[in-house]
Design a protein around this motif. Structure first.
Motif, mmCIF file in Angstrom:
data_model
loop_
_atom_site.group_PDB
_atom_site.id
_atom_site.type_symbol
_atom_site.label_atom_id
_atom_site.label_comp_id
_atom_site.label_asym_id
_atom_site.label_seq_id
_atom_site.Cartn_x
_atom_site.Cartn_y
_atom_site.Cartn_z
ATOM 1 N N CYS A 22 0.847 -1.195 0.000
ATOM 2 C CA CYS A 22 0.000 0.000 0.000
ATOM 3 C C CYS A 22 0.882 1.244 0.000
ATOM 4 O O CYS A 22 1.752 1.395 0.868
ATOM 5 N N VAL A 23 0.628 2.142 -0.959
ATOM 6 C CA VAL A 23 1.388 3.391 -1.038
ATOM 7 C C VAL A 23 0.558 4.609 -0.676
ATOM 8 O O VAL A 23 1.111 5.692 -0.473
ATOM 9 N N SER A 24 -0.776 4.449 -0.614
ATOM 10 C CA SER A 24 -1.618 5.548 -0.125
ATOM 11 C C SER A 24 -3.023 5.030 0.156
ATOM 12 O O SER A 24 -3.430 3.994 -0.344
ATOM 13 N N GLY A 25 -3.743 5.795 0.980
ATOM 14 C CA GLY A 25 -5.108 5.423 1.324
ATOM 15 C C GLY A 25 -5.149 4.471 2.507
ATOM 16 O O GLY A 25 -4.157 4.266 3.203
ATOM 17 N N ASP A 26 -6.322 3.872 2.700
ATOM 18 C CA ASP A 26 -6.492 2.960 3.819
ATOM 19 C C ASP A 26 -7.585 1.955 3.510
ATOM 20 O O ASP A 26 -8.408 2.161 2.630
ATOM 21 N N TYR A 39 -2.674 0.438 5.276
ATOM 22 C CA TYR A 39 -2.413 1.868 5.100
ATOM 23 C C TYR A 39 -1.021 2.001 4.498
ATOM 24 O O TYR A 39 -0.298 1.000 4.343
ATOM 25 N N ASP A 40 -0.645 3.213 4.159
ATOM 26 C CA ASP A 40 0.648 3.481 3.541
ATOM 27 C C ASP A 40 1.777 2.822 4.335
ATOM 28 O O ASP A 40 1.922 3.059 5.532
ATOM 29 N N MET A 72 -7.681 3.571 -1.932
ATOM 30 C CA MET A 72 -6.423 2.958 -1.540
ATOM 31 C C MET A 72 -5.630 2.622 -2.805
ATOM 32 O O MET A 72 -6.169 2.027 -3.734
ATOM 33 N N ARG A 73 -4.375 3.033 -2.851
ATOM 34 C CA ARG A 73 -3.506 2.757 -4.002
ATOM 35 C C ARG A 73 -2.523 1.666 -3.612
ATOM 36 O O ARG A 73 -1.737 1.819 -2.671
#
Length: 131
Positions: free
Chosen positions: A64-68, A83-84, A105-106
């Motif tokens: 995960c690099v962004s979001g949740d 999460y990130d 989420m990315r």
């Protein structure tokens, strides 16, 4: 050497695959045809979504690099926050629910064996094995 620009070569092409119910989009940057032995993807999980996944034919590692969001292991019932900075690996073809959190989420994902690019989840959350 393979160099790809996600904005110019992936988004808006057949390498951008949307979930049937629009809860995610997978941008497939490396595929089986690239001969790397794995495939590499950016996946956006939509906020407040729920996806049933069971990769019976593939192993997957996710970062995960962004979001949740959250991942629920259906065998154990354990729910982990995402999460990130969180990585998870489906090393036993783990059946699970993936939940989008408050924002999209990315995720960066690697599949083995590699995907061909045509896969989408079937009614059991499975990607078929395509030769």
């Amino acid at each position: 050497m393979i160099v790809r620009d996600i904005r110019k070569e992936i988004i808006g092409t057949s390498k951008e695959v949307f979930a049937k119910d629009n809860q995610w989009v997978s941008r497939r940057m490396l595929l089986k045809e690239d001969g790397m032995g794995f495939s590499f993807h950016e996946t956006i999980i939509k906020a407040h979504s729920k996806t049933h996944i069971h990769y019976k034919n593939h192993l997957e590692a996710v970062y995960c690099v962004s979001g949740d969001g959250k991942i629920e292991d259906l065998k154990t019932g354990i729910i982990n926050e995402i999460y990130d900075g969180i990585m998870y690996a489906l090393n036993e073809n783990d059946e699970h629910y993936l939940y989008g959190g408050n924002v999209d989420m990315r995720l960066i994902c690697v599949f083995n064996p590699p995907l061909t690019g045509k896969e989408n989840h079937d009614e059991n959350g499975v990607y078929p094995l395509i030769d």
